[in-house]
Design an enzyme around this catalytic site. Structure first.
Site, PDB file in Angstrom:
ATOM      1  N   HIS A  38       7.014  78.440  72.098  1.00 12.01           N
ATOM      2  CA  HIS A  38       7.998  77.058  71.715  1.00 12.01           C
ATOM      3  C   HIS A  38       7.352  75.796  72.164  1.00 12.01           C
ATOM      4  O   HIS A  38       6.590  75.952  73.061  1.00 12.01           O
ATOM      5  CB  HIS A  38       9.402  77.644  71.952  1.00 12.01           C
ATOM      6  N   ALA A  39       7.832  74.824  71.651  1.00 10.56           N
ATOM      7  CA  ALA A  39       7.590  73.545  72.200  1.00 10.56           C
ATOM      8  C   ALA A  39       8.832  72.846  71.984  1.00 10.56           C
ATOM      9  O   ALA A  39       9.777  73.007  71.363  1.00 10.56           O
ATOM     10  CB  ALA A  39       6.397  72.814  71.535  1.00 10.56           C
TER      11      ALA A  39
END
Length: 148
Positions: A66-67
């Protein structure tokens, strides 16, 4: 519940990856195909692991790529792949990784909610093992549906 974020169409089994970067790209493929994220998002997620190390490996055999939410996330969602051959992510205690989630959210609250739903599903007895052993997307989805 995880099915709020993860649709059956975003699950793939028996994926091939030579390394952790390929595994993240493979996990992102369903969200890219649905137009929920842009390629830039995938590269940001990879860059975070390069900068911070394998913090995305949450438990034995499971990574959640994820970011932070940015404009390269068009719509929130989660995708999930199982790897035909597990790959190391560089985590001494939890390598190699067999399951890779890709989490994308448009807001910080959505990001936290999606992450919590993954963690909650994985905390259920035997769920992780059933997900790793599953041979089809339907088996994975049905396992998730059975979480309490």
């Amino acid at each position: 519940m995880l099915t709020q974020y993860l649709q059956k169409e975003a699950i793939r089994c028996g994926c091939e990856a030579a390394d952790w970067k390929e595994a993240i790209r493979a996990a992102a493929a369903p969200l890219l195909e649905e137009g929920k994220i842009e390629e830039r998002y995938v590269e940001r997620a990879i860059k975070k692991v390069e900068e911070l190390g394998p913090y995305i490996v949450l438990t034995q055999g499971v990574a959640v790529a994820h970011a932070r939410p940015k404009e390269d996330v068009k719509e929130g969602g989660i995708s999930l792949i199982s790897l035909k051959n597990p790959v190391p992510f560089g985590h001494k205690a939890y390598d190699p990784v067999s399951l890779v989630f890709m989490l994308a959210a448009t807001t910080d609250d959505g990001h936290i909610g999606a992450m919590m739903s993954v963690a909650q599903a994985l905390s259920e007895p035997n769920v992780k093992e059933k997900l790793i052993a599953a041979q089809t997307p339907k088996e994975i989805y049905d396992t998730i549906l059975q979480e309490k």
